[in-house]
Design a protein around this motif. Structure first.
Motif, PDB file in Angstrom:
ATOM      1  N   LEU A  83      12.800  13.004 -17.222  1.00 28.51           N
ATOM      2  CA  LEU A  83      12.335  13.852 -17.415  1.00 28.51           C
ATOM      3  C   LEU A  83      12.298  12.449 -18.804  1.00 28.51           C
ATOM      4  O   LEU A  83      11.061  13.156 -19.686  1.00 28.51           O
ATOM      5  N   ASP A  84      13.017  12.373 -19.620  1.00 26.71           N
ATOM      6  CA  ASP A  84      12.455  10.491 -20.468  1.00 26.71           C
ATOM      7  C   ASP A  84      11.388   9.853 -19.061  1.00 26.71           C
ATOM      8  O   ASP A  84      10.617   9.793 -20.446  1.00 26.71           O
ATOM      9  N   VAL A  85      11.111  10.002 -18.167  1.00 25.85           N
ATOM     10  CA  VAL A  85      10.029   8.832 -17.826  1.00 25.85           C
ATOM     11  C   VAL A  85       8.977   9.720 -18.207  1.00 25.85           C
ATOM     12  O   VAL A  85       7.599   9.122 -18.085  1.00 25.85           O
ATOM     13  N   MET A 142       0.778  -1.157   0.154  1.00 27.11           N
ATOM     14  CA  MET A 142      -0.031   0.030  -0.073  1.00 27.11           C
ATOM     15  C   MET A 142       0.514   1.296  -0.148  1.00 27.11           C
ATOM     16  O   MET A 142       0.914   2.068  -0.852  1.00 27.11           O
ATOM     17  N   THR A 143       1.640   1.147   0.948  1.00 29.72           N
ATOM     18  CA  THR A 143       2.853   2.334   0.950  1.00 29.72           C
ATOM     19  C   THR A 143       3.635   2.874  -0.414  1.00 29.72           C
ATOM     20  O   THR A 143       3.627   3.778  -0.951  1.00 29.72           O
ATOM     21  N   GLU A 144       3.999   1.489  -0.801  1.00 28.93           N
ATOM     22  CA  GLU A 144       4.793   1.856  -1.974  1.00 28.93           C
ATOM     23  C   GLU A 144       3.714   2.303  -3.262  1.00 28.93           C
ATOM     24  O   GLU A 144       4.212   3.010  -4.303  1.00 28.93           O
ATOM     25  N   HIS A 145       2.561   1.641  -3.624  1.00 31.85           N
ATOM     26  CA  HIS A 145       1.426   2.398  -4.150  1.00 31.85           C
ATOM     27  C   HIS A 145       1.710   3.603  -4.136  1.00 31.85           C
ATOM     28  O   HIS A 145       1.316   4.195  -5.221  1.00 31.85           O
ATOM     29  N   LYS A 146       1.163   4.491  -2.607  1.00 29.21           N
ATOM     30  CA  LYS A 146       1.148   5.621  -2.183  1.00 29.21           C
ATOM     31  C   LYS A 146       2.701   6.039  -2.566  1.00 29.21           C
ATOM     32  O   LYS A 146       2.518   7.467  -3.779  1.00 29.21           O
ATOM     33  N   ASP A 147       3.614   6.106  -2.634  1.00 26.15           N
ATOM     34  CA  ASP A 147       4.876   6.388  -3.713  1.00 26.15           C
ATOM     35  C   ASP A 147       4.729   6.619  -4.554  1.00 26.15           C
ATOM     36  O   ASP A 147       4.832   7.637  -5.726  1.00 26.15           O
ATOM     37  N   ASP A 148       4.595   5.308  -4.924  1.00 25.70           N
ATOM     38  CA  ASP A 148       4.161   5.995  -7.220  1.00 25.70           C
ATOM     39  C   ASP A 148       3.582   6.988  -7.139  1.00 25.70           C
ATOM     40  O   ASP A 148       3.279   7.586  -8.450  1.00 25.70           O
ATOM     41  N   LEU A 149       2.516   7.440  -7.093  1.00 25.87           N
ATOM     42  CA  LEU A 149       1.206   8.037  -6.918  1.00 25.87           C
ATOM     43  C   LEU A 149       1.816   9.405  -6.716  1.00 25.87           C
ATOM     44  O   LEU A 149       1.140  10.044  -7.360  1.00 25.87           O
ATOM     45  N   ASP A 150       2.372   9.213  -5.002  1.00 23.49           N
ATOM     46  CA  ASP A 150       2.966  11.004  -4.784  1.00 23.49           C
ATOM     47  C   ASP A 150       4.352  11.112  -6.172  1.00 23.49           C
ATOM     48  O   ASP A 150       4.779  12.478  -6.759  1.00 23.49           O
ATOM     49  N   ILE A 151       5.103  10.092  -6.880  1.00 26.32           N
ATOM     50  CA  ILE A 151       6.550  10.623  -7.126  1.00 26.32           C
ATOM     51  C   ILE A 151       5.884  10.498  -9.215  1.00 26.32           C
ATOM     52  O   ILE A 151       6.647  11.934  -9.449  1.00 26.32           O
ATOM     53  N   GLU A 152       5.138  10.035  -9.480  1.00 23.79           N
ATOM     54  CA  GLU A 152       3.808  10.077 -10.925  1.00 23.79           C
ATOM     55  C   GLU A 152       3.563  12.323 -10.313  1.00 23.79           C
ATOM     56  O   GLU A 152       3.898  12.543 -11.282  1.00 23.79           O
ATOM     57  N   ARG A 153       2.356  12.571  -9.304  1.00 24.55           N
ATOM     58  CA  ARG A 153       2.203  13.330  -9.050  1.00 24.55           C
ATOM     59  C   ARG A 153       3.139  14.729  -9.476  1.00 24.55           C
ATOM     60  O   ARG A 153       3.410  15.446  -9.881  1.00 24.55           O
ATOM     61  N   ASN A 154       4.297  14.376  -7.983  1.00 24.56           N
ATOM     62  CA  ASN A 154       5.507  15.509  -7.800  1.00 24.56           C
ATOM     63  C   ASN A 154       6.687  15.868  -9.038  1.00 24.56           C
ATOM     64  O   ASN A 154       7.000  16.672  -9.910  1.00 24.56           O
ATOM     65  N   LEU A 155       6.272  14.658  -9.800  1.00 28.02           N
ATOM     66  CA  LEU A 155       7.047  14.195 -11.039  1.00 28.02           C
ATOM     67  C   LEU A 155       7.110  15.273 -12.083  1.00 28.02           C
ATOM     68  O   LEU A 155       7.784  16.484 -13.053  1.00 28.02           O
ATOM     69  N   LYS A 156       5.633  15.079 -12.452  1.00 28.14           N
ATOM     70  CA  LYS A 156       4.773  15.973 -13.578  1.00 28.14           C
ATOM     71  C   LYS A 156       4.939  17.777 -12.744  1.00 28.14           C
ATOM     72  O   LYS A 156       4.974  18.331 -13.942  1.00 28.14           O
ATOM     73  N   ILE A 157       4.297  18.327 -11.688  1.00 28.94           N
ATOM     74  CA  ILE A 157       4.649  19.185 -11.121  1.00 28.94           C
ATOM     75  C   ILE A 157       6.181  20.030 -11.462  1.00 28.94           C
ATOM     76  O   ILE A 157       6.100  20.568 -11.479  1.00 28.94           O
ATOM     77  N   TRP A 201       5.553   8.174 -13.846  1.00 29.36           N
ATOM     78  CA  TRP A 201       6.056   7.210 -13.002  1.00 29.36           C
ATOM     79  C   TRP A 201       5.540   6.141 -13.549  1.00 29.36           C
ATOM     80  O   TRP A 201       5.505   4.369 -13.512  1.00 29.36           O
ATOM     81  N   ILE A 202       4.330   5.520 -13.080  1.00 27.80           N
ATOM     82  CA  ILE A 202       3.382   4.831 -12.946  1.00 27.80           C
ATOM     83  C   ILE A 202       3.425   4.392 -14.487  1.00 27.80           C
ATOM     84  O   ILE A 202       3.546   3.070 -14.337  1.00 27.80           O
ATOM     85  N   LYS A 203       3.232   5.236 -16.021  1.00 29.11           N
ATOM     86  CA  LYS A 203       3.651   3.540 -17.111  1.00 29.11           C
ATOM     87  C   LYS A 203       5.038   3.253 -16.828  1.00 29.11           C
ATOM     88  O   LYS A 203       5.276   1.896 -17.209  1.00 29.11           O
ATOM     89  N   TYR A 204       5.544   4.315 -16.074  1.00 26.60           N
ATOM     90  CA  TYR A 204       7.092   3.440 -16.401  1.00 26.60           C
ATOM     91  C   TYR A 204       7.347   2.538 -15.227  1.00 26.60           C
ATOM     92  O   TYR A 204       7.766   1.250 -15.761  1.00 26.60           O
ATOM     93  N   ILE A 205       6.945   1.815 -14.469  1.00 27.43           N
ATOM     94  CA  ILE A 205       6.596   1.239 -13.454  1.00 27.43           C
ATOM     95  C   ILE A 205       5.797  -0.275 -14.071  1.00 27.43           C
ATOM     96  O   ILE A 205       6.116  -1.561 -14.438  1.00 27.43           O
ATOM     97  N   SER A 206       4.630  -0.315 -14.687  1.00 23.56           N
ATOM     98  CA  SER A 206       4.080  -0.707 -15.770  1.00 23.56           C
ATOM     99  C   SER A 206       4.849  -1.609 -16.203  1.00 23.56           C
ATOM    100  O   SER A 206       4.630  -2.875 -16.568  1.00 23.56           O
ATOM    101  N   ASP A 207       5.804  -0.129 -17.513  1.00 23.30           N
ATOM    102  CA  ASP A 207       6.430  -1.736 -18.145  1.00 23.30           C
ATOM    103  C   ASP A 207       7.892  -1.925 -17.759  1.00 23.30           C
ATOM    104  O   ASP A 207       7.580  -2.794 -18.971  1.00 23.30           O
ATOM    105  N   GLN A 208       7.868  -1.707 -16.823  1.00 21.06           N
ATOM    106  CA  GLN A 208       9.008  -2.690 -15.740  1.00 21.06           C
ATOM    107  C   GLN A 208       8.398  -3.728 -15.861  1.00 21.06           C
ATOM    108  O   GLN A 208       9.177  -4.985 -15.814  1.00 21.06           O
ATOM    109  N   GLU A 209       7.482  -4.160 -15.196  1.00 24.36           N
ATOM    110  CA  GLU A 209       7.341  -5.329 -14.403  1.00 24.36           C
ATOM    111  C   GLU A 209       6.845  -6.206 -16.270  1.00 24.36           C
ATOM    112  O   GLU A 209       7.147  -7.365 -15.954  1.00 24.36           O
TER     113      GLU A 209
END
Length: 167
Positions: free
Chosen positions: A72-74, A1-16, A80-88
């Motif tokens: 920037l590439d991610v 759950m925390t990992e998923h939350k971190d991924d969402l936060d990374i996605e949001r803040n990378l965009k910002i 980030w979410i798409k990147y993680i999904s692609d990695q998996e």
């Protein structure tokens, strides 16, 4: 759950960060949580910035950060979410390929074993053929000798009978 939350936060803040006016001079106190609010303490901002730095997305320098090329590439490739999904997905595909390779190697070993057994049986059969050929030639030679012997004996008997009847 925390990992998923971190991924969402990374996605949001990378965009910002990437959409900010200057992604190479960004204050870490401007990072937001999942609800869109600024992180409530510098400690949380530093921890989150450290997390993004560990992922290779940003470079932290005190209370400022800058986006790295990887970040920037991610972002440009979908986030980030798409990147993680692609990695998996790549890891899953790699595991499937490894399993398929192992199955093929096992099948190859089985076929090599069968080929070795086949060669062994072929050597055995070739030995039997050679032995039977030798026996056949030997019997053929005896047959020829026997027929010559019968012909000579018949000739002699015929000669003797002719000689006895003729006298």
């Amino acid at each position: 759950m925390t990992e998923h939350k971190d991924d969402l936060d990374i996605e949001r803040n990378l965009k910002i960060l990437c959409e900010s006016d200057n992604p190479y001079e960004f204050e870490i106190t401007n990072f937001e949580n999942e609800k869109g609010r600024k992180l409530h303490s510098k400690y949380n901002s530093e921890l989150f910035a450290s997390l993004m730095e560990q992922k290779g997305l940003i470079r932290v320098n005190g209370y400022r950060c800058s986006v790295k090329k990887f970040g920037l590439d991610v972002f440009n490739s979908g986030g980030w979410i798409k990147y993680i999904s692609d990695q998996e997905k790549q890891e899953t595909e790699l595991e499937l390929k490894i399993q398929e390779k192992e199955a093929l190697e096992l099948e190859n070993l089985k076929l090599q074993k069968e080929a070795a057994e086949h060669k062994k049986s072929m050597r055995s059969l070739e030995t039997q053929i050679s032995s039977l050929t030798r026996d056949n030639l030997r019997l053929g030679n005896w047959d020829i000798r026997f027929r010559w012997l019968i012909a000579v004996i018949t000739f002699l008997i015929g000669f003797i009978v002719e000689y006895l009847i003729g006298n």
